[in-house]
Scaffold this active site. Structure first.
Site, mmCIF file in Angstrom:
data_model
loop_
_atom_site.group_PDB
_atom_site.id
_atom_site.type_symbol
_atom_site.label_atom_id
_atom_site.label_comp_id
_atom_site.label_asym_id
_atom_site.label_seq_id
_atom_site.Cartn_x
_atom_site.Cartn_y
_atom_site.Cartn_z
ATOM 1 N N ASP A 47 0.913 -1.234 -0.003
ATOM 2 C CA ASP A 47 0.077 -0.080 -0.062
ATOM 3 C C ASP A 47 0.647 1.314 -0.045
ATOM 4 O OD1 ASP A 47 0.903 -0.360 2.617
ATOM 5 O OD2 ASP A 47 -1.102 -0.146 3.498
ATOM 6 N N SER A 48 2.342 0.829 -0.069
ATOM 7 C CA SER A 48 3.265 1.949 -0.298
ATOM 8 C C SER A 48 3.115 2.611 -1.789
ATOM 9 C CB SER A 48 4.669 1.641 0.048
ATOM 10 O OG SER A 48 4.699 0.467 -0.753
ATOM 11 N N ASP A 86 -0.884 -5.892 -0.334
ATOM 12 C CA ASP A 86 -1.346 -5.312 0.965
ATOM 13 C C ASP A 86 -2.734 -5.258 0.807
ATOM 14 O OD1 ASP A 86 0.758 -5.006 2.787
ATOM 15 O OD2 ASP A 86 1.503 -3.269 1.652
ATOM 16 N N LYS A 116 -0.929 -9.378 2.566
ATOM 17 C CA LYS A 116 -0.405 -8.875 3.681
ATOM 18 C C LYS A 116 -1.327 -8.064 4.662
ATOM 19 C CE LYS A 116 3.426 -6.251 3.629
ATOM 20 N NZ LYS A 116 2.934 -4.955 4.598
ATOM 21 N N GLU A 118 -1.464 -5.893 8.309
ATOM 22 C CA GLU A 118 -0.269 -5.148 9.498
ATOM 23 C C GLU A 118 -0.898 -5.346 10.785
ATOM 24 O OE1 GLU A 118 0.460 -0.913 8.746
ATOM 25 O OE2 GLU A 118 1.162 -1.247 6.763
ATOM 26 N N GLU A 186 9.567 -4.790 10.238
ATOM 27 C CA GLU A 186 9.807 -3.449 9.730
ATOM 28 C C GLU A 186 10.526 -2.677 10.992
ATOM 29 O OE1 GLU A 186 7.119 -1.230 7.323
ATOM 30 O OE2 GLU A 186 8.105 0.603 7.231
HETATM 31 O O1 KIV Z 1 3.597 -1.153 1.850
HETATM 32 C C1 KIV Z 1 4.940 -1.651 1.754
HETATM 33 O O2 KIV Z 1 5.399 -1.385 0.823
HETATM 34 C C2 KIV Z 1 5.142 -2.264 2.943
HETATM 35 C C3 KIV Z 1 6.510 -2.574 3.016
HETATM 36 C C4 KIV Z 1 7.353 -1.359 3.661
HETATM 37 C C5 KIV Z 1 7.103 -3.843 3.487
HETATM 38 O O3 KIV Z 1 4.527 -2.911 3.593
#
Ligand code: KIV
Length: 287
Positions: A47-48, A86, A116, A118, A186
């Site tokens: 989600d980056s 994500d 993924k 969090e 992280e």
């Molecule tokens: O969103 C992302 O790119 C991440 C990485 C920082 C692991 O979660």
């Protein structure tokens, strides 16, 4: 080189064989294709994407629709790498059935092979258990978790003192027990990452978590310097190429050639037969 398609269960086998997991974020088709061909094991559609590809302030405004769009592009490109998407903020914490529906869309509509999430609180654990039960592999993520940015203080590093480290260690164990295939650490101190890595059977994939993790992940924009000038780049992110400088030079040359009538030349243009040109001239001057 080992060229088999990387699957979620293969991550654990890699750990068992002492083989590091090489991961990078990817948000679009051509970049994903290049990373896949270069042998990256895991492409994380993070989600980056919000702050690295969409000009957003952080990851919080990223929606499921955005993730579907970018994950589908990366999935179309990836032949060998495992594609992990994500789950955006509040698409898995509200209730496990919403988590199932949302992760299901990432898998069914966008081709994600794992998702993924969090954190390791009650809501995250319930979501992970529901997803694993229906056969959707899940990666966990503890330490600094960007979706909780407003809940953290100024320091990104999580687990610097014994009490905080105990919390991160316990969180990693909860994620493994809930069925995660791998866990992203992280911004955890190296010695803590090492302890977690030694205690878990599933691989740890570090970002700012030191050298003892089972794998490493970085933001592709940081690795290639594809960011906008002045963008925050964390200390742990190593730059391996300067694409910003290469792009600037290439685009300046293009602009200069257009302005000087040097581009396009005959090799980049289409011609038409002389007689057709003459016919066109005659027909258009008659009327
Ligand atoms: O969103 C992302 O790119 C991440 C990485 C920082 C692991 O979660």
């Amino acid at each position: 080189m080992h060229l088999d398609k990387v699957t979620a269960p293969a991550l654990r086998t890699m750990k068992e064989h002492g083989r590091r997991v090489v991961a990078l974020t990817a948000y679009d088709y051509p970049t994903a294709q290049l990373l896949d061909q270069a042998g990256v094991d895991l492409l994380l559609v993070g989600d980056s994407v919000g702050d690295n590809a969409l000009g957003l302030e952080n990851t919080l405004p990223v929606t499921l629709e955005m993730m579907l769009h970018h994950t589908a592009a990366v999935s179309r490109a990836a032949k060998r790498a495992l594609v992990v998407a994500d789950m955006p903020f509040l698409t898995y914490q509200v209730d496990p059935s919403a988590a199932l529906e949302n992760a299901g869309r990432l898998v069914r509509e966008a081709g994600a092979e794992a998702v993924k999430v969090e954190g390791a609180g009650r809501r995250a654990i319930e979501a992970i258990e529901a997803l694993v039960e229906v056969g959707i592999p899940v990666l966990g993520h503890v330490g600094y978790t960007p979706q909780s940015t407003h809940a953290f203080g100024a320091s990104r590093v999580r687990g610097k003192d014994a009490a905080a480290a105990r919390l991160v260690l316990a969180a990693a164990h909860r994620l493994e027990s809930a069925g995660c295939s791998a866990i992203v650490l992280e911004c955890t101190p190296g010695p803590l990452s090492r302890r977690i890595t030694e205690e878990l059977a599933v691989p740890t994939i570090g970002i700012g978590a030191g050298p003892h993790c089972d794998g490493q992940v970085l933001i592709v924009n940081d690795v290639l310097n594809l960011g906008v000038a002045g963008t925050f780049r964390p200390r742990f992110a190593k730059q391996y190429a300067d694409l910003a400088a290469i792009i600037n030079e290439a685009v300046s040359s293009y602009a200069s050639e257009v302005r000087q009538d040097l581009f396009p030349g005959p090799e980049h243009s289409f011609d038409m037969p002389q007689e057709e040109l003459q016919r066109l001239t005659e027909e258009t001057t008659k009327s």
